[in-house]
Design a protein around this motif. Structure first.
Motif, PDB file in Angstrom:
ATOM      1  N   ARG A   1     -27.554  19.121  20.910  1.00  8.38           N
ATOM      2  CA  ARG A   1     -26.754  19.763  21.949  1.00  8.38           C
ATOM      3  C   ARG A   1     -26.261  21.131  21.476  1.00  8.38           C
ATOM      4  O   ARG A   1     -25.293  21.225  20.723  1.00  8.38           O
ATOM      5  CB  ARG A   1     -25.570  18.865  22.312  1.00  8.38           C
ATOM      6  CG  ARG A   1     -26.071  17.533  22.888  1.00  8.38           C
ATOM      7  CD  ARG A   1     -24.975  16.664  23.417  1.00  8.38           C
ATOM      8  NE  ARG A   1     -24.004  17.409  24.198  1.00  8.38           N
ATOM      9  CZ  ARG A   1     -22.752  17.001  24.387  1.00  8.38           C
ATOM     10  NH1 ARG A   1     -22.337  15.893  23.851  1.00  8.38           N
ATOM     11  NH2 ARG A   1     -21.926  17.721  25.123  1.00  8.38           N
ATOM     12  N   PRO A   2     -26.925  22.192  21.957  1.00 10.32           N
ATOM     13  CA  PRO A   2     -26.566  23.537  21.506  1.00 10.32           C
ATOM     14  C   PRO A   2     -25.097  23.889  21.751  1.00 10.32           C
ATOM     15  O   PRO A   2     -24.462  24.525  20.912  1.00 10.32           O
ATOM     16  CB  PRO A   2     -27.475  24.451  22.327  1.00 10.32           C
ATOM     17  CG  PRO A   2     -28.574  23.582  22.843  1.00 10.32           C
ATOM     18  CD  PRO A   2     -28.056  22.178  22.884  1.00 10.32           C
ATOM     19  N   ASP A   3     -24.567  23.479  22.903  1.00  7.60           N
ATOM     20  CA  ASP A   3     -23.200  23.843  23.233  1.00  7.60           C
ATOM     21  C   ASP A   3     -22.392  22.561  23.458  1.00  7.60           C
ATOM     22  O   ASP A   3     -22.804  21.725  24.250  1.00  7.60           O
ATOM     23  CB  ASP A   3     -23.204  24.721  24.491  1.00  7.60           C
ATOM     24  CG  ASP A   3     -21.847  25.357  24.744  1.00  7.60           C
ATOM     25  OD1 ASP A   3     -21.140  25.645  23.760  1.00  7.60           O
ATOM     26  OD2 ASP A   3     -21.509  25.541  25.918  1.00  7.60           O
ATOM     27  N   PRO A   4     -21.323  22.382  22.737  1.00  7.79           N
ATOM     28  CA  PRO A   4     -20.665  23.326  21.820  1.00  7.79           C
ATOM     29  C   PRO A   4     -21.067  23.137  20.358  1.00  7.79           C
ATOM     30  O   PRO A   4     -20.484  23.779  19.487  1.00  7.79           O
ATOM     31  CB  PRO A   4     -19.183  22.964  21.994  1.00  7.79           C
ATOM     32  CG  PRO A   4     -19.207  21.465  22.157  1.00  7.79           C
ATOM     33  CD  PRO A   4     -20.492  21.173  22.931  1.00  7.79           C
ATOM     34  N   TYR A   5     -22.033  22.257  20.071  1.00  2.00           N
ATOM     35  CA  TYR A   5     -22.287  21.877  18.676  1.00  2.00           C
ATOM     36  C   TYR A   5     -23.277  22.801  17.959  1.00  2.00           C
ATOM     37  O   TYR A   5     -22.956  23.357  16.911  1.00  2.00           O
ATOM     38  CB  TYR A   5     -22.764  20.422  18.623  1.00  2.00           C
ATOM     39  CG  TYR A   5     -21.801  19.472  19.308  1.00  2.00           C
ATOM     40  CD1 TYR A   5     -20.607  19.120  18.696  1.00  2.00           C
ATOM     41  CD2 TYR A   5     -22.073  18.972  20.575  1.00  2.00           C
ATOM     42  CE1 TYR A   5     -19.698  18.279  19.325  1.00  2.00           C
ATOM     43  CE2 TYR A   5     -21.175  18.124  21.212  1.00  2.00           C
ATOM     44  CZ  TYR A   5     -19.992  17.785  20.586  1.00  2.00           C
ATOM     45  OH  TYR A   5     -19.105  16.964  21.215  1.00  2.00           O
ATOM     46  N   GLY A   6     -24.476  22.916  18.484  1.00  2.00           N
ATOM     47  CA  GLY A   6     -25.547  23.615  17.769  1.00  2.00           C
ATOM     48  C   GLY A   6     -25.203  25.063  17.423  1.00  2.00           C
ATOM     49  O   GLY A   6     -25.586  25.558  16.359  1.00  2.00           O
TER      50      GLY A   6
ATOM     51  N   PHE B   1     -16.318  13.395  17.432  1.00  2.00           N
ATOM     52  CA  PHE B   1     -16.571  14.806  17.697  1.00  2.00           C
ATOM     53  C   PHE B   1     -16.496  15.145  19.187  1.00  2.00           C
ATOM     54  O   PHE B   1     -17.479  15.604  19.776  1.00  2.00           O
ATOM     55  CB  PHE B   1     -17.939  15.237  17.143  1.00  2.00           C
ATOM     56  CG  PHE B   1     -18.063  15.072  15.655  1.00  2.00           C
ATOM     57  CD1 PHE B   1     -17.561  16.025  14.789  1.00  2.00           C
ATOM     58  CD2 PHE B   1     -18.679  13.942  15.127  1.00  2.00           C
ATOM     59  CE1 PHE B   1     -17.671  15.873  13.405  1.00  2.00           C
ATOM     60  CE2 PHE B   1     -18.794  13.776  13.753  1.00  2.00           C
ATOM     61  CZ  PHE B   1     -18.297  14.741  12.895  1.00  2.00           C
ATOM     62  N   PRO B   2     -15.332  14.918  19.822  1.00  2.00           N
ATOM     63  CA  PRO B   2     -15.261  15.211  21.249  1.00  2.00           C
ATOM     64  C   PRO B   2     -15.537  16.690  21.517  1.00  2.00           C
ATOM     65  O   PRO B   2     -15.153  17.567  20.743  1.00  2.00           O
ATOM     66  CB  PRO B   2     -13.823  14.842  21.620  1.00  2.00           C
ATOM     67  CG  PRO B   2     -13.070  14.814  20.340  1.00  2.00           C
ATOM     68  CD  PRO B   2     -14.054  14.484  19.267  1.00  2.00           C
ATOM     69  N   GLU B   3     -16.232  16.893  22.638  1.00  2.00           N
ATOM     70  CA  GLU B   3     -16.642  18.247  23.026  1.00  2.00           C
ATOM     71  C   GLU B   3     -15.419  19.152  23.196  1.00  2.00           C
ATOM     72  O   GLU B   3     -15.418  20.287  22.720  1.00  2.00           O
ATOM     73  CB  GLU B   3     -17.389  18.101  24.343  1.00  2.00           C
ATOM     74  CG  GLU B   3     -18.279  19.226  24.665  1.00  2.00           C
ATOM     75  CD  GLU B   3     -19.080  18.935  25.935  1.00  2.00           C
ATOM     76  OE1 GLU B   3     -19.642  17.830  26.063  1.00  2.00           O
ATOM     77  OE2 GLU B   3     -19.129  19.834  26.773  1.00  2.00           O
TER      78      GLU B   3
ATOM     79  N   ALA C   1     -14.820  23.446  18.999  1.00  2.00           N
ATOM     80  CA  ALA C   1     -14.890  24.775  18.358  1.00  2.00           C
ATOM     81  C   ALA C   1     -13.576  25.113  17.651  1.00  2.00           C
ATOM     82  O   ALA C   1     -13.581  25.690  16.562  1.00  2.00           O
ATOM     83  CB  ALA C   1     -15.235  25.841  19.395  1.00  2.00           C
ATOM     84  N   ALA C   2     -12.455  24.729  18.240  1.00  2.00           N
ATOM     85  CA  ALA C   2     -11.155  25.016  17.618  1.00  2.00           C
ATOM     86  C   ALA C   2     -10.974  24.195  16.343  1.00  2.00           C
ATOM     87  O   ALA C   2     -10.442  24.703  15.345  1.00  2.00           O
ATOM     88  CB  ALA C   2     -10.031  24.724  18.608  1.00  2.00           C
TER      89      ALA C   2
END
Ligand SMILES: [Zn+2]
Length: 140
Positions: free
Chosen positions: A27-32, A121-123, A127-128
């Motif tokens: 999953r590129p967003d938000p992980y990759g 790792f909730p979406e 990122a924060a």
């Protein structure tokens, strides 16, 4: 019973890292989009498991992130891909001297924090939480 990591202190750290990598590759967003910084962060906290000779570069990548954000790191990744294709030397992560890598970086924030309270790792907030992790290490 979770295994406490002897390097960073997080429970089931290696398992969490594997799960994060799986998310990053699927999953590129938000992980990759954060893969270029999470790998250096994890290895800086796990010097026993880091590939030889990567520590200085991993540190420089986090210094670049701190100065220029994720866009700066992605710029390095892009330029390295081009150089690699052309058989050229890979550009350094920073265009200015980088402070020396500490023997031990901070483990005040670990992948356990990034995984969140449910360790999934909730979406939302990912990122924060990654930024918290990077900042703690980069300012060691
Ligand atoms: Zn660990």
């Amino acid at each position: 019973m979770p295994l406490t990591c002897h390097e960073c202190g997080a429970p089931d750290c290696r398992d969490l890292f594997d799960r994060l990598l799986a998310l990053e590759f699927s999953r590129p967003d938000p992980y990759g989009r954060l893969h270029a910084v999470t790998v250096p962060a994890w290895f800086l906290q796990h010097p026993d498991r880091a590939p030889d000779g990567t520590r200085t570069d991993h540190w420089a990548i986090l210094q670049r992130w701190q100065r220029d954000g994720l866009d700066g790191v992605h710029d390095v990744v892009r330029r390295r891909r081009v150089a690699n294709r052309r058989g050229q030397d890979l550009p350094t992560a920073m265009d200015e001297p980088v402070p020396p890598v500490p023997d031990q970086v901070s483990t005040a924030v670990t992948i356990g924090h990034v995984a969140g309270p449910g360790r999934d790792f909730p979406e939302i907030g990912h990122a924060a939480r990654v930024a918290d992790w990077l900042r703690a290490i980069a300012t060691s």
